[in-house]
Motif scaffolding. Structure first.
Motif, PDB file in Angstrom:
ATOM      1  N   LEU A 290       0.835  -1.205   0.000  1.00 11.91           N
ATOM      2  CA  LEU A 290       0.000   0.000   0.000  1.00 11.91           C
ATOM      3  C   LEU A 290       0.868   1.254   0.000  1.00 11.91           C
ATOM      4  O   LEU A 290       0.599   2.222  -0.721  1.00 11.91           O
ATOM      5  CB  LEU A 290      -0.921  -0.004   1.224  1.00 11.91           C
ATOM      6  N   GLU A 291       1.912   1.228   0.815  1.00  9.12           N
ATOM      7  CA  GLU A 291       2.821   2.377   0.883  1.00  9.12           C
ATOM      8  C   GLU A 291       3.539   2.577  -0.451  1.00  9.12           C
ATOM      9  O   GLU A 291       3.642   3.702  -0.955  1.00  9.12           O
ATOM     10  CB  GLU A 291       3.830   2.149   2.005  1.00  9.12           C
ATOM     11  N   LEU A 292       4.010   1.484  -1.029  1.00 16.62           N
ATOM     12  CA  LEU A 292       4.762   1.536  -2.288  1.00 16.62           C
ATOM     13  C   LEU A 292       3.903   2.008  -3.453  1.00 16.62           C
ATOM     14  O   LEU A 292       4.394   2.650  -4.381  1.00 16.62           O
ATOM     15  CB  LEU A 292       5.322   0.144  -2.583  1.00 16.62           C
ATOM     16  N   SER A 293       2.600   1.735  -3.400  1.00 17.30           N
ATOM     17  CA  SER A 293       1.709   2.080  -4.510  1.00 17.30           C
ATOM     18  C   SER A 293       1.562   3.578  -4.710  1.00 17.30           C
ATOM     19  O   SER A 293       1.279   4.041  -5.819  1.00 17.30           O
ATOM     20  CB  SER A 293       0.328   1.463  -4.284  1.00 17.30           C
ATOM     21  N   GLY A 294       1.703   4.343  -3.623  1.00 20.78           N
ATOM     22  CA  GLY A 294       1.535   5.784  -3.704  1.00 20.78           C
ATOM     23  C   GLY A 294       0.085   6.231  -3.782  1.00 20.78           C
ATOM     24  O   GLY A 294      -0.188   7.427  -3.935  1.00 20.78           O
ATOM     25  N   GLN A 295      -0.855   5.281  -3.658  1.00 24.10           N
ATOM     26  CA  GLN A 295      -2.278   5.600  -3.772  1.00 24.10           C
ATOM     27  C   GLN A 295      -2.922   5.750  -2.392  1.00 24.10           C
ATOM     28  O   GLN A 295      -2.429   5.192  -1.404  1.00 24.10           O
ATOM     29  CB  GLN A 295      -2.996   4.514  -4.565  1.00 24.10           C
ATOM     30  N   GLY A 296      -4.034   6.475  -2.341  1.00 23.63           N
ATOM     31  CA  GLY A 296      -4.760   6.603  -1.090  1.00 23.63           C
ATOM     32  C   GLY A 296      -5.443   5.301  -0.717  1.00 23.63           C
ATOM     33  O   GLY A 296      -5.840   4.516  -1.593  1.00 23.63           O
ATOM     34  N   PHE A 297      -5.594   5.056   0.577  1.00 25.59           N
ATOM     35  CA  PHE A 297      -6.226   3.810   1.015  1.00 25.59           C
ATOM     36  C   PHE A 297      -6.930   3.997   2.350  1.00 25.59           C
ATOM     37  O   PHE A 297      -6.562   4.837   3.170  1.00 25.59           O
ATOM     38  CB  PHE A 297      -5.200   2.678   1.125  1.00 25.59           C
ATOM     39  N   LEU A 298      -7.957   3.196   2.542  1.00 22.61           N
ATOM     40  CA  LEU A 298      -8.664   3.067   3.819  1.00 22.61           C
ATOM     41  C   LEU A 298      -8.708   1.582   4.127  1.00 22.61           C
ATOM     42  O   LEU A 298      -9.342   0.814   3.414  1.00 22.61           O
ATOM     43  CB  LEU A 298     -10.073   3.643   3.711  1.00 22.61           C
ATOM     44  N   TRP A 299      -8.031   1.172   5.184  1.00 24.38           N
ATOM     45  CA  TRP A 299      -7.794  -0.243   5.465  1.00 24.38           C
ATOM     46  C   TRP A 299      -8.439  -0.622   6.793  1.00 24.38           C
ATOM     47  O   TRP A 299      -8.111  -0.054   7.832  1.00 24.38           O
ATOM     48  CB  TRP A 299      -6.288  -0.494   5.498  1.00 24.38           C
ATOM     49  N   VAL A 300      -9.353  -1.587   6.759  1.00 22.27           N
ATOM     50  CA  VAL A 300      -9.919  -2.159   7.980  1.00 22.27           C
ATOM     51  C   VAL A 300      -9.026  -3.314   8.399  1.00 22.27           C
ATOM     52  O   VAL A 300      -8.974  -4.350   7.731  1.00 22.27           O
ATOM     53  CB  VAL A 300     -11.367  -2.645   7.759  1.00 22.27           C
ATOM     54  N   LEU A 301      -8.333  -3.146   9.508  1.00 22.35           N
ATOM     55  CA  LEU A 301      -7.279  -4.078   9.918  1.00 22.35           C
ATOM     56  C   LEU A 301      -7.700  -4.908  11.126  1.00 22.35           C
ATOM     57  O   LEU A 301      -8.231  -4.376  12.105  1.00 22.35           O
ATOM     58  CB  LEU A 301      -6.005  -3.285  10.257  1.00 22.35           C
ATOM     59  N   GLU A 411       3.234 -10.642  -2.445  1.00 20.83           N
ATOM     60  CA  GLU A 411       4.366  -9.786  -2.107  1.00 20.83           C
ATOM     61  C   GLU A 411       4.054  -8.307  -2.344  1.00 20.83           C
ATOM     62  O   GLU A 411       3.169  -7.961  -3.121  1.00 20.83           O
ATOM     63  CB  GLU A 411       5.585 -10.205  -2.930  1.00 20.83           C
ATOM     64  N   ARG A 412       4.812  -7.449  -1.669  1.00 23.27           N
ATOM     65  CA  ARG A 412       4.541  -6.005  -1.680  1.00 23.27           C
ATOM     66  C   ARG A 412       4.572  -5.423  -3.095  1.00 23.27           C
ATOM     67  O   ARG A 412       3.761  -4.550  -3.425  1.00 23.27           O
ATOM     68  CB  ARG A 412       5.535  -5.284  -0.773  1.00 23.27           C
ATOM     69  N   GLU A 413       5.503  -5.905  -3.933  1.00 26.70           N
ATOM     70  CA  GLU A 413       5.590  -5.387  -5.301  1.00 26.70           C
ATOM     71  C   GLU A 413       4.336  -5.731  -6.093  1.00 26.70           C
ATOM     72  O   GLU A 413       3.851  -4.917  -6.893  1.00 26.70           O
ATOM     73  CB  GLU A 413       6.831  -5.957  -6.000  1.00 26.70           C
ATOM     74  N   GLU A 414       3.798  -6.928  -5.875  1.00 26.43           N
ATOM     75  CA  GLU A 414       2.560  -7.335  -6.534  1.00 26.43           C
ATOM     76  C   GLU A 414       1.388  -6.489  -6.048  1.00 26.43           C
ATOM     77  O   GLU A 414       0.531  -6.066  -6.837  1.00 26.43           O
ATOM     78  CB  GLU A 414       2.300  -8.816  -6.271  1.00 26.43           C
ATOM     79  N   VAL A 415       1.355  -6.238  -4.738  1.00 28.78           N
ATOM     80  CA  VAL A 415       0.300  -5.405  -4.168  1.00 28.78           C
ATOM     81  C   VAL A 415       0.323  -4.020  -4.812  1.00 28.78           C
ATOM     82  O   VAL A 415      -0.708  -3.504  -5.270  1.00 28.78           O
ATOM     83  CB  VAL A 415       0.461  -5.275  -2.637  1.00 28.78           C
ATOM     84  N   ALA A 416       1.498  -3.409  -4.862  1.00 25.88           N
ATOM     85  CA  ALA A 416       1.623  -2.066  -5.425  1.00 25.88           C
ATOM     86  C   ALA A 416       1.226  -2.041  -6.894  1.00 25.88           C
ATOM     87  O   ALA A 416       0.515  -1.125  -7.345  1.00 25.88           O
ATOM     88  CB  ALA A 416       3.057  -1.563  -5.254  1.00 25.88           C
TER      89      ALA A 416
END
Length: 471
Positions: A290-301, A411-416
């Motif tokens: 999420l951080e790497l993507s640079g996009q806004g997010f709202l995450w229910v954790l 993985e984080r790269e795939e998420v982004a």
């Protein structure tokens, strides 16, 4: 004046299933004021606030009764929630039958409608000389698999997950064996045997009510309906049924206020349903992605759980923020918001700032995205969610699906990459346009002359005729 047409609904103690079947009940009595509904609810433990709110929001033409809680103290402390539900269902069957018999004697039931997880109720209809239906809170694709599972069991000799080519389920798009529901991943297991037995009971139903609309799965529904009269029960597409708003008065508005400050269609909503959880390693990768993507997010954790699901969605035992990477919240401040445990998903998805939905592909969440035209990132966890992901990505083409590595981690790269593709990429824009069209069709299905409304009205007329003694 007391309603003449009386329907009984039998639920299961699973929050997502309760939400779906109660929305169906509300829709039924809203369209047909002379129909009265009584919900019979097996229970274990005490109901959480979310569950209580569901029932407290019901209209006066829907009565409900909670059966005495089943004692599960003899089960091991760490028993999987699904087994707790199964034990509750089995132990509640005599109580359900007695409740139905008493209700039938006093009101003359015209139909019993039971959740798909409690198909053991279907024979009760025959014993009480009334119609008996299954409410199926998922896709027609899954229903087709269920109805043809015995045939597939006889024609395929290996494990489904070892098939080299995608499987052909009548009326459905091809699907790899690894994407079939959890019970089918081990054909020697008890769960597989129970799956087959439950599916065989569906053939006892006078009809199966599917929480979808004809136009979303036209080929599958048509294929099932063409088999009516040749063994398969009548199939009625009567959805989509989704919550119109939060059942919790005074629900947290922090996230909505935060969304008000964000640009239109710029925020990715991240949630894994009413109880889905990730491992600690996967939370870490998702956060960094999420951080790497640079996009806004709202995450229910939610914190990790060894079962991948929280049984009591009202329990907030552990601080989930301690599982996030060091400094993550600070580094993403302003661009992202993390909400612990629960948020009002219905209201969030309806907000103008939401541009995508990373979800587990549970059917409630999927339909909530469809009726609001929100494109999806498919991240299935368990149950039939991989099947739903296949329908959304390969069939309807309204979702992107994450790729999992050999260790079962996204993985984080795939998420982004997948977030960027959906929110700002050309592929995401094409998906958004297709989802907007699907939103329009879903809206039309619930209009007075829509396919789902017409189908439900035909059923209501049939039940009304039975209550008046008309064959």
């Amino acid at each position: 004046m007391e309603a003449k047409t009386h329907i009984a609904i039998v639920t299961v103690p699973v929050y997502s299933h309760l939400r779906s079947i109660l929305e169906f009940a509300k829709r039924l009595v809203h369209l047909h004021h002379d129909i009265h509904v009584t919900c019979i609810n097996p229970t274990f433990g005490s109901a959480c606030n979310n569950t209580k709110a569901l029932f407290e929001s019901l209209p006066s033409t829907i009565n409900y009764t909670f059966l005495p809680p089943i004692n599960l103290e003899d089960l091991p402390h760490d028993t999987h929630p699904a087994i707790q539900v199964q034990v509750t269902i089995l132990c509640s069957l005599p109580l359900i039958y007695d409740a139905l018999k008493t209700l039938h004697a006093s009101t003359r039931l015209v139909a019993i409608i039971s959740d798909g997880l409690i198909s053991q109720v279907l024979p009760f209809g025959k014993e009480l000389n009334t119609l008996s239906y299954t409410y199926f809170p998922s896709t027609a694709m899954l229903l087709s698999l269920c109805l043809y599972s015995s045939m597939l069991d006889k024609t395929i000799s290996c494990e489904y997950k070892d098939l080299l080519e995608p499987m052909e389920i009548p009326g459905c798009i091809p699907i790899h064996g690894t994407d079939l529901p959890d019970p089918l991943q081990d054909r020697s297991g008890v769960e597989y045997k129970q799956f087959l037995e439950g599916n065989e009971r569906f053939y006892l139903a006078d009809g199966i009510l599917v929480n979808n609309f004809f136009e979303m799965e036209e080929e599958t529904i048509r294929a099932l309906q063409q088999e009516e009269g040749r063994g398969i029960p009548s199939v009625y597409a009567i959805g989509p049924f989704v919550q119109k708003g939060s059942c919790n008065e005074g629900s947290d508005t922090e996230c909505l206020r935060w969304l008000d400050k964000q640009q239109h269609s710029s925020v990715l909503y991240v949630s894994f349903g009413s109880g889905g959880t990730l491992s600690h390693d996967q939370i870490n990768e998702l956060a960094l992605g999420l951080e790497l993507s640079g996009q806004g997010f709202l995450w229910v954790l939610r914190p990790p759980n060894k079962f991948g699901i929280i049984a009591n969605i009202g329990a907030e035992i552990e601080d989930p923020f301690k599982f996030l990477p060091n400094g993550f919240v600070k580094r993403t401040e302003g661009r992202g918001l993390v909400v612990p445990y629960w948020a009002s998903q219905v209201e969030i998805l309806g907000h103008r700032a939401i541009g995508g939905f990373l979800c587990h592909c549970g059917w409630n969440s999927t339909l909530e995205a469809v009726v609001r035209g929100i494109p999806i990132i498919a991240w299935p966890l368990f149950a039939e969610q991989k099947m739903n992901a296949v329908l959304l990505t390969n069939g309807l083409k309204v979702a992107l699906r994450v790729k999992v590595n050999k260790k079962g981690i996204v993985e984080r790269e795939e998420v982004a990459k997948v977030i960027q593709n959906l929110i700002v990429g050309e592929e995401g824009e094409e998906i958004r346009q297709r989802m907007k069209k699907l939103e329009g069709v879903a809206t039309d299905a619930l209009k007075d002359d829509g396919s789902s409304t017409i189908t439900l009205t035909q059923l209501a007329h049939k039940w009304r005729g039975l209550s008046l003694g008309v064959a």
